[in-house]
Scaffold this motif. Structure first.
Motif: not given
Length: 77
Positions: A36-39, A44-45, A62-66
């Protein structure tokens, strides 16, 4: 900690969370993993492990994208 999370949705590769409700966390059960990508845009794996070392894993983030998924991790709102 009751009441912190109201809904769990299966995380899919390519899902974005830049509009609407902000995710509050990610839940991985044994055998699940995701990238994922955080905000802030950092990748992050995450993995809950496999075999005898597998454990449920809850990360309040808080994530912005998977960008990748294995298994069926959940995003929590």
């Amino acid at each position: 900690m009751a009441g912190i999370y109201n809904r769990a949705v299966t995380l899919t590769s390519g899902a974005g969370f830049t509009t609407g409700a902000r995710p509050k966390g990610v839940l991985l059960m044994p055998g699940d993993s995701c990238d994922v990508q955080d905000i802030y845009g950092l990748t992050i794996g995450m993995t809950s492990g496999s075999g005898v070392n597998a454990i449920p894993f809850l990360l309040p983030i808080q994530i912005s994208k998977c960008t990748g998924v294995t298994g069926s991790p959940k995003v929590l709102f």
